[in-house]
Design an enzyme around this catalytic site. Structure first.
Site, short mmCIF file in Angstrom:
data_model
loop_
_atom_site.label_atom_id
_atom_site.label_comp_id
_atom_site.label_asym_id
_atom_site.label_seq_id
_atom_site.Cartn_x
_atom_site.Cartn_y
_atom_site.Cartn_z
N TYR A 40 0.84 -1.20 0.00
CA TYR A 40 0.00 0.00 0.00
C TYR A 40 0.88 1.25 0.00
O TYR A 40 0.65 2.19 -0.77
CB TYR A 40 -0.92 0.01 1.22
CG TYR A 40 -1.73 1.27 1.33
CD1 TYR A 40 -2.89 1.43 0.60
CD2 TYR A 40 -1.32 2.33 2.14
CE1 TYR A 40 -3.64 2.60 0.66
CE2 TYR A 40 -2.05 3.50 2.22
CZ TYR A 40 -3.20 3.63 1.49
OH TYR A 40 -3.93 4.79 1.54
N ASP A 84 -7.35 -4.79 -1.34
CA ASP A 84 -8.57 -4.11 -1.77
C ASP A 84 -8.27 -2.82 -2.53
O ASP A 84 -9.03 -2.41 -3.42
CB ASP A 84 -9.46 -3.82 -0.57
CG ASP A 84 -8.73 -3.00 0.49
OD1 ASP A 84 -8.95 -1.79 0.56
OD2 ASP A 84 -7.93 -3.58 1.25
N LYS A 108 -10.50 -9.92 5.63
CA LYS A 108 -11.13 -8.61 5.76
C LYS A 108 -11.71 -8.21 4.41
O LYS A 108 -10.98 -8.02 3.43
CB LYS A 108 -10.13 -7.57 6.24
CG LYS A 108 -10.73 -6.19 6.40
CD LYS A 108 -9.66 -5.17 6.73
CE LYS A 108 -10.23 -3.76 6.75
NZ LYS A 108 -9.17 -2.75 6.86
#
Length: 535
Positions: free
Chosen positions: A269, A304, A376
């Site tokens: 990320y 995600d 998640k």
């Protein structure tokens, strides 16, 4: 979790799954070796924080930075800070690290790299201090285990909700109210840009932007408040924050010391979305995950986010590849399967025919590939248009997919996601939405079995096959070049670009960091030597 919900429903080829894991392990190995043979300024500062150093000078520069920068300038960091610092503590007669830091700030300390008996003395003192710090983390982990037994652990899927106003003293009552409305996990997201700060702010903060600063005092205050609310509700409310960015190792240590339960921890990320140097973040990630493993903290990974920049159908296999790599990196750092909160998201364009079936295929594939992981699942954001009625419906579909595929952690969707930072009333409606779906569906995952050879099963098998093809290329060409080519999340990040590269140092022979020595050799989940723990 139910046994039937996580059985093989897709008919995946176990040989192909095994091949994917072997390829991921081989692709990860050069990066693991990089992390084992290098250190960073943040890893060294994390050792100082672990051994009890906190506080900052009058200008807000943390004492950990003051000492580490001085050691780097005077003798370099290739041998670590431990030997020069604990040698200076003894030679100067300083009572503790803070008094040493204050003298360093006045220019009154000359560091050296001790040799012979002096090096042995410094090494022993640093080792004792690191052992004491890790013992504090062990006690906080035991405290969590005790509270889970005494108060009660809510059943999965856990409802995950973000609370972050910028003011920790405003966050606390909002977090407690959210827990009373059904939230099981409270996430305090960080102030915009904190991941790019090469220091950790001190104290309770009240001026974050679009989030609240991650500090040790903020962690302590929120954990204490949620403990009170947990006892009131009769269920343990988990707390999460971010261990990412340029201070990933330090924040991980602070989280362990203050008993956080989850941490967003994924260097990809920071590389892709914050342009932090890839080498820096992979090195920092390994140390931070070792701390998380020891502290019993569940990590959340950021796959995600890829789907916010790449097409969720075309790039589905990149999510799987990243999850398999994260699994390998996590295991090597000591994380158990139950700590691997691998991320994925409900981000397919809802106007696409069969979009929900595609979402089910992707979610069920992740569930079956990682049956013991507390996955998640992230809500739709990319295709939230501002139509609150359509948004509320789309969020309900997301919650339904999460229940049908037995996801572990569901971050609630907000129907005003595409308009503004949600109001408290919007949050209450979102909680009502997920409560309804979770209650109405019950254990629907037990009844959801895709038809053999049908649309869902075939889509899942295709994504797995594409994942193996990509892993073959990554294993052959290297993970860092793959990141540079924009394989994950489209954005290209070269190995020598981005922020923080100057803080990377190759370890010299004789490098000393007693924290890494302990974490490398001890099983974080028991008393065995790590040499006895199966890979």
């Amino acid at each position: 979790m139910s046994d039937t919900a996580r059985e093989d429903k897709l008919g995946l080829d176990p040989r192909l799954v095994d091949r994917a894991r072997r390829l991921a392990a081989r692709a990860a190995e050069p990066v693991i070796e990089l992390a084992r043979t290098h250190t960073t300024v943040s890893v060294e500062r994390a050792l100082l924080r672990l051994t009890g150093l906190h506080g900052a000078d009058a200008g807000g520069t943390p004492w950990a930075n003051v000492i580490t920068d001085a050691v780097a300038a005077q003798v370099g960091l290739e041998h670590g800070v431990a030997l020069p610092v604990w040698d200076a503590l003894r030679a100067g007669g300083h009572r503790d690290l803070e008094s040493l830091a204050r003298e360093v700030a006045r220019g009154g300390v000359s560091f050296r790299l001790p040799t012979g008996a002096d090096a042995g003395t410094a090494r022993a003192a640093a080792g004792a201090a690191a052992r004491a710090g890790i013992a504090r983390i062990d006690r906080r982990r035991a405290e969590r285990d005790r509270l889970l037994r005494e108060i009660g652990d809510p059943p999965q899927p856990w409802i995950y909700l973000i609370v972050a106003t910028g003011d920790i003293h405003e966050d606390i009552p909002q977090a407690q109210a959210a827990a009373r409305e059904g939230a099981d996990v409270i996430a305090v997201i960080r102030s915009t840009g904190q991941s790019l700060l090469d220091y950790v702010p001190e104290g309770a903060t009240r001026e974050g932007y679009a989030g609240t600063y991650a500090t040790q005092e903020n962690f302590r205050l929120m954990r204490a408040a949620l403990d009170d609310t947990s006892r009131e509700l009769g269920r343990y409310v988990r707390l999460t924050n971010y261990a990412s960015g340029l201070c990933m190792p330090e924040i991980a240590v602070l989280a362990g010391l203050e008993r956080l339960d989850m941490m967003l921890n994924d260097c990809m990320y920071g590389i892709i979305f914050r342009d932090i140097n890839p080498r820096r973040t992979f090195i920092d990630q390994r140390f931070s995950r070792q701390i998380h493993a020891r502290a019993g903290i569940v990590i959340n990974t950021g796959e995600d986010n890829y789907l916010t920049t790449a097409d969720a159908v075309d790039a589905a296999h990149t999510v799987i590849v990243s999850q398999l790599l994260n699994e390998r990196f996590g295991h090597e750092a000591g994380l158990a399967d139950g700590q691997l909160g691998l991320g994925h998201a409900f981000e397919i364009d809802p106007s696409l025919p069969d979009s929900f079936r595609l979402e089910l295929a992707h979610a069920q594939l992740v569930r079956e590939l990682f049956p013991a992981a507390p996955l998640k699942y992230m809500p739709p954001t990319k295709h939230m248009t501002g139509n609150i009625f359509a948004g509320y419906l789309l969020d309900a579909f997301f919650h339904l997919a999460g229940v049908m595929t037995d996801q572990s952690i569901i971050l609630i969707g907000m129907m005003t996601e595409g308009i503004h930072t949600p109001w408290l009333s919007d949050r209450d409606l979102a909680l009502e939405n997920v409560r309804y779906v979770r209650t109405a569906c019950g254990r629907l995952a037990e009844d959801f079995v895709p038809r053999p050879g049908g649309f869902v099963a075939e889509r899942a098998r295709r994504v797995l096959a594409e994942s193996v093809e990509l892993l073959e290329r990554v294993e052959a060409d290297g993970l860092l070049p793959a990141i540079a080519d924009g394989t994950f999340g489209v954005t290209r990040r070269p190995p020598d670009g981005g922020k923080g590269l100057a803080g990377v140092v190759a370890r010299a022979p004789g490098y000393c960091n007693p924290a890494t020595e302990i974490l490398d050799t001890e099983d974080p989940h028991g008393s065995r030597d790590m040499a006895e723990v199966p890979a």
